[in-house]
Design an enzyme around this catalytic site. Structure first.
Site, PDB file in Angstrom:
ATOM      1  N   LEU A  30     -24.031  55.093  36.429  1.00 56.43           N
ATOM      2  CA  LEU A  30     -24.260  54.330  35.199  1.00 56.43           C
ATOM      3  C   LEU A  30     -24.046  55.199  33.972  1.00 56.43           C
ATOM      4  O   LEU A  30     -23.913  56.418  34.077  1.00 56.43           O
ATOM      5  CB  LEU A  30     -25.678  53.751  35.237  1.00 56.43           C
ATOM      6  CG  LEU A  30     -25.947  52.900  36.497  1.00 56.43           C
ATOM      7  CD1 LEU A  30     -27.430  52.728  36.736  1.00 56.43           C
ATOM      8  CD2 LEU A  30     -25.232  51.559  36.385  1.00 56.43           C
ATOM      9  N   THR A  69     -25.318  60.664  34.988  1.00 52.41           N
ATOM     10  CA  THR A  69     -25.815  61.845  34.280  1.00 52.41           C
ATOM     11  C   THR A  69     -26.938  61.411  33.362  1.00 52.41           C
ATOM     12  O   THR A  69     -26.707  60.876  32.275  1.00 52.41           O
ATOM     13  CB  THR A  69     -24.687  62.505  33.473  1.00 52.41           C
ATOM     14  OG1 THR A  69     -23.678  62.956  34.381  1.00 52.41           O
ATOM     15  CG2 THR A  69     -25.216  63.694  32.679  1.00 52.41           C
ATOM     16  N   LYS A 106     -27.101  69.576  36.065  1.00 51.16           N
ATOM     17  CA  LYS A 106     -25.936  68.845  35.557  1.00 51.16           C
ATOM     18  C   LYS A 106     -25.835  68.987  34.030  1.00 51.16           C
ATOM     19  O   LYS A 106     -24.746  69.204  33.491  1.00 51.16           O
ATOM     20  CB  LYS A 106     -26.049  67.374  35.950  1.00 51.16           C
ATOM     21  CG  LYS A 106     -25.095  66.423  35.253  1.00 51.16           C
ATOM     22  CD  LYS A 106     -23.650  66.619  35.661  1.00 51.16           C
ATOM     23  CE  LYS A 106     -22.755  65.559  35.029  1.00 51.16           C
ATOM     24  NZ  LYS A 106     -21.334  65.824  35.192  1.00 51.16           N
ATOM     25  N   LYS A 150     -23.455  62.695  24.231  1.00 54.66           N
ATOM     26  CA  LYS A 150     -24.691  62.224  24.865  1.00 54.66           C
ATOM     27  C   LYS A 150     -25.276  63.296  25.781  1.00 54.66           C
ATOM     28  O   LYS A 150     -26.477  63.584  25.745  1.00 54.66           O
ATOM     29  CB  LYS A 150     -24.400  60.956  25.686  1.00 54.66           C
ATOM     30  CG  LYS A 150     -25.592  60.430  26.459  1.00 54.66           C
ATOM     31  CD  LYS A 150     -25.174  59.736  27.763  1.00 54.66           C
ATOM     32  CE  LYS A 150     -24.699  60.725  28.816  1.00 54.66           C
ATOM     33  NZ  LYS A 150     -24.702  60.232  30.202  1.00 54.66           N
TER      34      LYS A 150
END
Lengths: 292, 292, 292, 292
Positions: free
Chosen positions: C66, C97, C172, C240
């Site tokens: 997503l 993520t 990540k 983001k």
């Protein structure tokens, strides 16, 4: 008091400074690269010349207000420039904002010919220049600073002897770094205030009361809120001053992360075509998409 | 004018503010997490309580000066806190420096119980607090700001209504970002001036005349030159304010590269053990090896 | 091996990942917010549904890919979302993520219903997704990671269990901060190389041999030199990820000056309209005036 | 192939490079400021001299590996230096990491005496130097690059002609800026990973798979996690290279905000006494209080 003075460089700052010398009773001889800028002063009684050597003539005082190191090198150090052409014991007061190394280089050349050189950059913008409210930050020998006092007094409200040659240039660059950083911080302040929907005038008023409130708060914030960047102090000049400051810090081996970032922003704003606008136009770089 | 007021939080700022209310004739009831700090005010005529609910009692006015969002959440929003315990129509004036979202959260909780809440952080430090020279930046409804005027007047010299709930907190964070950035720029200024061998007092004087000259120039530069970091405003508090400012900018989607860098420096200075020193101690981080 | 799997989110990454599951023999049920993106997989044998609850049906495995925390909250935590609708003991592998706090929040909700949740973001872009060369960085319980191995193997080349819930999301974000910073450094490298008049291909070749040479050197430098910013990884997604990284660093009280600066640049590039271009388009922000 | 070569500068890089020339069959004459460093090569068959002029003697090839611009100026441009003392048509291969302006200055002096000068800095550290795996980035004329091929081949695995004099130095500085920035980003990565409680080895492994994974990931991350800063590449050398890069960017009028910040960190780390440690020791500056 009809001492004769040669004034070199009649830009936005030089012109009113020269005018104030004239008004204070000095006999004024003027030179400017673009000769047409001499006309208003000639109309007030100054004599204009095409060559630096002629302008200096027999004056025992030279005042200069030039764009940068390069212009200073040309006017001061060229074979037909001030240091080569002036009489020994001439007092040369250089009000340009130069790098300290340039100031020291000219001072050394002057000393070799027994010319008295002061680096004497100013704090204050066009308004202060007109109103004789400049502050002179001076590097050089005490005797020469004293000798220059009548001229400083005709152009400003305060003179401060900072130390040997280069010391005036040094504090001036430090001063302008503070202004440049504050200007950039005000741009972030303005952008956040706008995004938060605050009333601009209320924000200007209240920030004008804070611990960091300064002349810049009063002059730059309104320009940023209004998106009106008519130049009072061109962004490209601040970019140059910050470059000189970074070079100075580099020579002194002092890290200056904040000033480096601010200079990057100024430089990018110049590349984006804002160099001729007021320094407050860095706002348009910090908040892309609001103006222009 | 013997209206009764409950004052919560008697830290370095709260204590003199409460003292000024007492002196202005208000009946004062005080509470502080560390109860011993109430003693001086009790000696001057205040009544101290252990519990917030008791302190509020039947007063129709509460003034608070707390450390941060967390302390505000505990004092305002806990079951035995102000919003749950105060009578409807109580006027709550929160002078803490909080995040706008916290201010809006408390305001919403207050509204639900018909309590009148203002976020009213101040500009000014301990000296201004003592001298009734604080500036209040207020968010909330106009009627409530008017009702609070007598209290603001007893503690400060200016009140400015900035807009709805959170607007006071917003401008306060912007103001402190400007102070924090200027403080960091002054540290670079001082480091370069020292490395260049300038006379500290001459530098302080001249920079105090520049376009960026402010109260900070006068108060922080001397501390940096002297390496004397006795806290007037603790570095850790500035670190917190900058964190709140960054969160605000993040919520508004406004990049603030300069403020981010300054906050990184403050945060690193805290990790290096300087959080309890004056904010000017960031100098020791920017010029490693000079002090400590 | 005809285990049934529900796949939620068929974006640029999700679609090839789901395709690889199908190819590996899993019975695939798919859902996507924009239903039309299901068609290619349906043509290959998957079954598409309008509702998340239907999609999950009786499958004992859910894989999701997503956009961000917000999409994850909606898909996972809404009343008609995965955690509320899945059978106990369902294995949920979230490859999005997300921020570590979001991962921990979903994991806690899952635990309360005895659902097995893994945060399992991937390293690798579209090419790696197609070629089953993704690397999975997994947070959660060892048993669940083992149970998920066949699915990881069908989609990638390496799985690494990093620790408890949130540990996959954490590494990540660290990984993407490194990519984002390198990308910004490459933009400065490219700008200086261009300004110095170096041959682009020679520069790309030589920098591809250096100690910092990486996949990014090979993929991003050519795009920057060519001014070709067709999106492989959208700048807005990096923006983001960096925001999540900064929030994480903030929670851990670790100053990250470099990442903060890079995020400011990404954010400004987004405001300048570059969010939908490739992340390498930050070049156009760092060297204003060359492209666009 | 028993051509005679003079090698100047037997530091950590120069010594193994000279050794490889010897092993490849070149007759080697060596000079080093600190003469004692010549002994191991003499033991292998080289001849050592006290003076540069003697060392050059009748060789038609000079290779140098010096510390910085200053050392290069002394060795190349002094009256008793290489350019003044070498025979016309001598091939001078300078492998030092210098500024492009220094490279161009030496090249101009060489041209005036019909000496063939190449700026040929290398990519690779001590390990690569020993293993003949250096990459040479060369500025100068094509004919001279060709003539130098046998020597490059004896010391490295790849030679790339980048353009005219200074082009080798330029790409080398760009390359090291990328390494320096990545090194600083890895320090932030490591600090956040540690604060988040991730397993160091798992983090190293996974980050070694990412799009930004490079030799630095493998060599520097483990040193940072271990707090072991035994020098492979001294922090002070990276500080110098970044300074040269900033000067170059300044001359090209390209803002480099990221590189400026990284250089500030390196410079501060030097001031904090870390200059002699490995470049990875910037970690101790970015995460104060963990080590030392």
């Amino acid at each position: 008091m009809n001492q004769s003075v040669a004034f070199l460089g009649l830009g936005a700052m030089g012109a009113p400074m020269a005018g104030n010398l004239l008004e204070a009773g000095f006999e004024l001889q003027v030179w400017n690269r673009t000769a047409s800028r001499c006309a208003p002063l000639v109309a007030q009684g100054a004599r204009a010349f095409d060559q630096i050597a002629q302008t200096i003539g027999q004056t025992d005082c030279v005042v200069s207000m030039l764009a940068d190191d390069r212009a200073t090198a040309e006017v001061m150090l060229a074979p037909n420039g001030v240091i080569a052409q002036a009489q020994p014991r001439t007092l040369v007061i250089d009000c340009s904002t130069n790098s300290p190394s340039m100031a020291r280089e000219v001072a050394a050349a002057a000393r070799a010919r027994n010319i008295f050189y002061l680096d004497a950059p100013v704090s204050g913008s066009i308004g202060q220049a007109r109103a004789r409210e400049l502050v002179f930050m001076v590097g050089g020998e005490s005797d020469h600073v004293q000798a220059a006092e009548p001229l400083f007094r005709a152009m400003g409200r305060l003179t401060r002897h900072m130390g040997p040659s280069g010391a005036g240039a040094t504090i001036k660059l430090i001063n302008n770094m503070l202004s440049g950083t504050m200007n950039a911080a005000l741009a972030e302040a303005c952008a956040v205030a706008l995004a938060a929907g605050l009333d601009p005038q209320a924000a200007i008023d209240v920030l004008g009361e804070g611990a960091a409130a300064s002349r810049l708060t009063r002059t730059k914030l309104p320009k940023m809120f209004a998106g009106e960047f008519e130049p009072q102090f061109q962004l490209r000049l601040m970019d140059k001053d910050l470059q000189y400051f970074l070079t100075l810090a580099q020579q002194l081996d002092q890290p200056v992360a904040l000033a480096s970032l601010v200079r990057s922003q100024m430089q990018a704003a110049c590349l984006a075509g804002l160099g001729g606008r007021d320094v407050s136009a860095v706002f348009a770089h910090i908040r892309p998409g609001v103006y222009r």
